[in-house]
Write a protein that holds these residues in place. Structure first.
Motif, PDB file in Angstrom:
ATOM      1  N   MET A 164       2.947   4.529   8.347  1.00  0.00           N
ATOM      2  CA  MET A 164       1.749   4.916   7.607  1.00  0.00           C
ATOM      3  C   MET A 164       1.635   6.438   7.771  1.00  0.00           C
ATOM      4  O   MET A 164       1.845   6.946   8.879  1.00  0.00           O
ATOM      5  N   GLU A 176      -7.084  10.297 -10.060  1.00  0.00           N
ATOM      6  CA  GLU A 176      -5.878   9.543  -9.720  1.00  0.00           C
ATOM      7  C   GLU A 176      -5.153   9.270 -11.037  1.00  0.00           C
ATOM      8  O   GLU A 176      -5.778   8.786 -11.982  1.00  0.00           O
ATOM      9  N   TYR A 231      -7.898   3.341  -6.540  1.00  0.00           N
ATOM     10  CA  TYR A 231      -7.313   2.615  -5.417  1.00  0.00           C
ATOM     11  C   TYR A 231      -8.465   1.996  -4.595  1.00  0.00           C
ATOM     12  O   TYR A 231      -9.487   2.655  -4.352  1.00  0.00           O
ATOM     13  N   THR A 275     -10.011   3.857  -1.645  1.00  0.00           N
ATOM     14  CA  THR A 275     -10.758   5.051  -2.070  1.00  0.00           C
ATOM     15  C   THR A 275     -12.178   4.644  -2.453  1.00  0.00           C
ATOM     16  O   THR A 275     -13.156   5.281  -2.041  1.00  0.00           O
ATOM     17  N   LYS A 281       3.944   5.556   0.919  1.00  0.00           N
ATOM     18  CA  LYS A 281       4.586   5.099  -0.312  1.00  0.00           C
ATOM     19  C   LYS A 281       5.884   5.888  -0.569  1.00  0.00           C
ATOM     20  O   LYS A 281       6.763   5.827   0.251  1.00  0.00           O
ATOM     21  N   THR A 294      -0.372   9.951  -5.196  1.00  0.00           N
ATOM     22  CA  THR A 294       0.502   8.956  -4.578  1.00  0.00           C
ATOM     23  C   THR A 294       1.433   8.282  -5.589  1.00  0.00           C
ATOM     24  O   THR A 294       2.594   8.019  -5.297  1.00  0.00           O
ATOM     25  N   GLY A 298      -2.903   7.702   4.224  1.00  0.00           N
ATOM     26  CA  GLY A 298      -3.470   8.231   2.989  1.00  0.00           C
ATOM     27  C   GLY A 298      -4.993   8.239   3.042  1.00  0.00           C
ATOM     28  O   GLY A 298      -5.640   9.199   2.610  1.00  0.00           O
ATOM     29  N   MET A 299      -5.574   7.162   3.583  1.00  0.00           N
ATOM     30  CA  MET A 299      -7.039   7.119   3.683  1.00  0.00           C
ATOM     31  C   MET A 299      -7.539   8.153   4.686  1.00  0.00           C
ATOM     32  O   MET A 299      -8.617   8.722   4.519  1.00  0.00           O
TER      33      MET A 299
HETATM   34  C1  LIG Z   1      -1.782   3.415  -0.664  1.00  0.00           C
HETATM   35  C2  LIG Z   1      -2.641   4.360  -1.395  1.00  0.00           C
HETATM   36  C3  LIG Z   1      -3.641   5.097  -0.748  1.00  0.00           C
HETATM   37  C4  LIG Z   1      -3.945   4.931   0.729  1.00  0.00           C
HETATM   38  O1  LIG Z   1      -2.876   5.283   1.551  1.00  0.00           O
HETATM   39  P1  LIG Z   1      -2.661   4.600   2.994  1.00  0.00           P
HETATM   40  O2  LIG Z   1      -1.472   5.325   3.509  1.00  0.00           O
HETATM   41  O3  LIG Z   1      -2.438   3.138   2.745  1.00  0.00           O
HETATM   42  O4  LIG Z   1      -3.891   4.841   3.792  1.00  0.00           O
HETATM   43  C5  LIG Z   1      -4.392   5.974  -1.501  1.00  0.00           C
HETATM   44  N1  LIG Z   1      -4.201   6.110  -2.826  1.00  0.00           N
HETATM   45  C6  LIG Z   1      -3.267   5.404  -3.484  1.00  0.00           C
HETATM   46  C7  LIG Z   1      -3.103   5.612  -4.949  1.00  0.00           C
HETATM   47  C8  LIG Z   1      -2.469   4.500  -2.802  1.00  0.00           C
HETATM   48  O5  LIG Z   1      -1.562   3.793  -3.466  1.00  0.00           O
END
Ligand SMILES: *Cc1c(COP(=O)(O)O)cnc(C)c1O
Length: 448
Positions: free
Chosen positions: A242, A177, A134, A137, A233, A210, A110-111
């Protein structure tokens, strides 16, 4: 002699399949109707079509770094996995379809997704974002501010006027978000997107989806330009990989982000693309069960007098706003006990609920954000953002809900947060076949 050679060659090649009629067709993975939805989401999630040579119902893992070319100038669809891989393409087309996007891109986390998006920014550009983001972020935006000359405004994005106050013609990105976590505040994506585009038509409205997943919200349909999600997630759902996903409607924007992925090498690996594809197929049934469980648990906690934050409860101050942008309440909720050490005792007394950061997994998790996922935010900032130190976050899984409520009940009683009457206990736990031993434990703690 030159004229004699062709005849000799023809003879030697007589038993070769020169036209390639006997070769199997090369697999060309695809999903139907790229970027457009034809069936209900639950159907589209599981429906894929591949031109696999053996008709495989699950696209194979092309665990290969390189691909042979048809000529000295290339000529094949794939050449090098950093640039493209059939398993990843299949996943990306499937994701574009379920995210109502023209194109989706799969990256390593996600990052990683936010990193790719943030490389669209230039020094001097302004970013407007929330004050309850988050943690990762926050960390990446702080890096961009300190090292790349990007101006970052953190405002309370649940108040559209606060966003309007900082919008200007240098606003290059508005990053949202919703719901925020763990405070579960709702952000009005549509109104902010309109205001941002009015202030600067070139501003990109980016949404981290997310918490809701494409099952519950499609930010691109609400006016966002780019949506990204942590595939770690709900999309994958099992906490075994991941991954990150980016989607957008504008093909030129997609090309720019693809350039970064190819240039930096953060595309999702073939094996993880396979696992994410496998996880996505069960998103609907997992999310339905998880949020049904979350609703029961939120109601249970509220009925025992706790302050519960969950958009499925009518008591949520932004209930109507949430339901105007989303099709469900999700499966993350938080509640306050009024006492930090009491909260710690509850978290530690839970057995079925694993103490862990993250969410979106099939099993249920419990955490104290101020001690765990949000500990990197200093206490003063947490206080400014009105983040209660005693807040407990629950990330609800697909277990039997009565077992989850029983375990929570026992933890609440053992910690001394509630006193349990026998009637309460039967109302909450009788249907799940709670053992005599557990009843005895609960009663003993209640009277202790
Ligand atoms: C977990 C998460 C991220 C980051 O994702 P990763 O896969 O851990 O890098 C970004 N935004 C939200 C809201 C998250 O819960």
């Amino acid at each position: 002699m030159p004229s004699a050679q062709p005849a000799a060659s023809n003879k030697a090649l007589a038993r070769v399949d020169v036209d390639g009629h006997d070769l199997p067709p090369s697999p060309a993975p695809s999903s139907p109707q790229v970027g457009r939805r034809r069936y209900a989401l639950a159907t589209e999630l599981v429906y894929t079509e591949t031109k696999d040579q053996y008709g495989a119902s699950s696209i194979p893992i092309y665990q290969s770094a390189t691909f042979k070319q048809t000529s000295s100038n290339g000529g094949s669809e794939y050449d090098y996995t950093r640039s493209g891989n059939p398993t990843r393409t299949h996943l990306e087309r499937h994701l574009a379809k379920i995210m109502n996007a023209t194109r989706a891109l799969a990256v390593s986390s996600g990052m990683g997704a936010l990193d790719v998006i943030s490389r669209l920014l230039r020094p001097g550009d302004e970013v407007i974002t929330g004050d309850d983001l988050y943690g990762g972020t926050n960390r990446l935006l702080t890096y961009l501010k300190n090292n790349q000359g990007v101006v970052v405004h953190h405002v309370d994005t649940t108040d559209v006027d606060r966003v309007r106050a900082v919008l200007n013609d240098k606003t290059a990105m508005v990053l949202l978000e919703t719901p925020t976590n763990p405070l579960i505040k709702i952000v009005d994506i549509s109104t902010i997107a309109r205001a941002a585009h009015d202030a600067n038509p070139k501003a990109l409205v980016v949404v981290d989806n997310t918490m809701l997943s494409p099952m519950l919200c499609n930010p691109l349909d609400l006016g966002a330009d780019v949506v990204y999600e942590s595939g770690t997630k709900y999309l994958s759902g099992h906490h075994d990989i991941m991954a990150g996903v980016i989607a957008c409607a504008d093909p030129e924007l997609a090309d720019k982000m693809y350039f970064t992925i190819n240039a930096t090498g953060c595309g999702l690996s073939p094996n993880d693309s396979f696992l994410l594809m496998r996880g996505v197929k069960t998103l609907a049934i997992r999310m339905e069960k998880q949020q049904a469980n979350a609703q029961r648990i939120a109601e249970f906690l509220e009925s025992h007098g706790f302050k519960v934050r969950y958009p499925g409860l009518k008591s949520h101050p932004q209930y109507d706003l949430h339901w105007s942008i989303a099709r469900g309440a999700g499966a993350v909720l938080s509640f306050e006990t009024g006492d930090v050490t009491l909260s710690e005792r509850i978290v530690e007394a839970a057995r079925l609920w694993g103490i862990s950061v993250s969410f979106g997994c099939v099993n249920s998790l419990i955490s104290m954000p101020c001690r765990m996922s949000h500990a990197s935010i200093d206490a003063k900032t947490r206080a400014e953002r009105q983040m209660p130190e005693d807040i407990i976050r629950l990330c609800v899984g697909i277990e039997d809900v009565n077992d989850l409520i029983d375990d929570l009940t026992r933890a609440l009683v053992q910690a001394g947060a509630v006193t349990l009457t026998i009637d309460d206990f039967h109302a909450n736990g009788a249907s799940s076949g709670t053992s005599e031993e557990d009843s005895a434990t609960a009663s003993a703690s209640a009277s202790a």
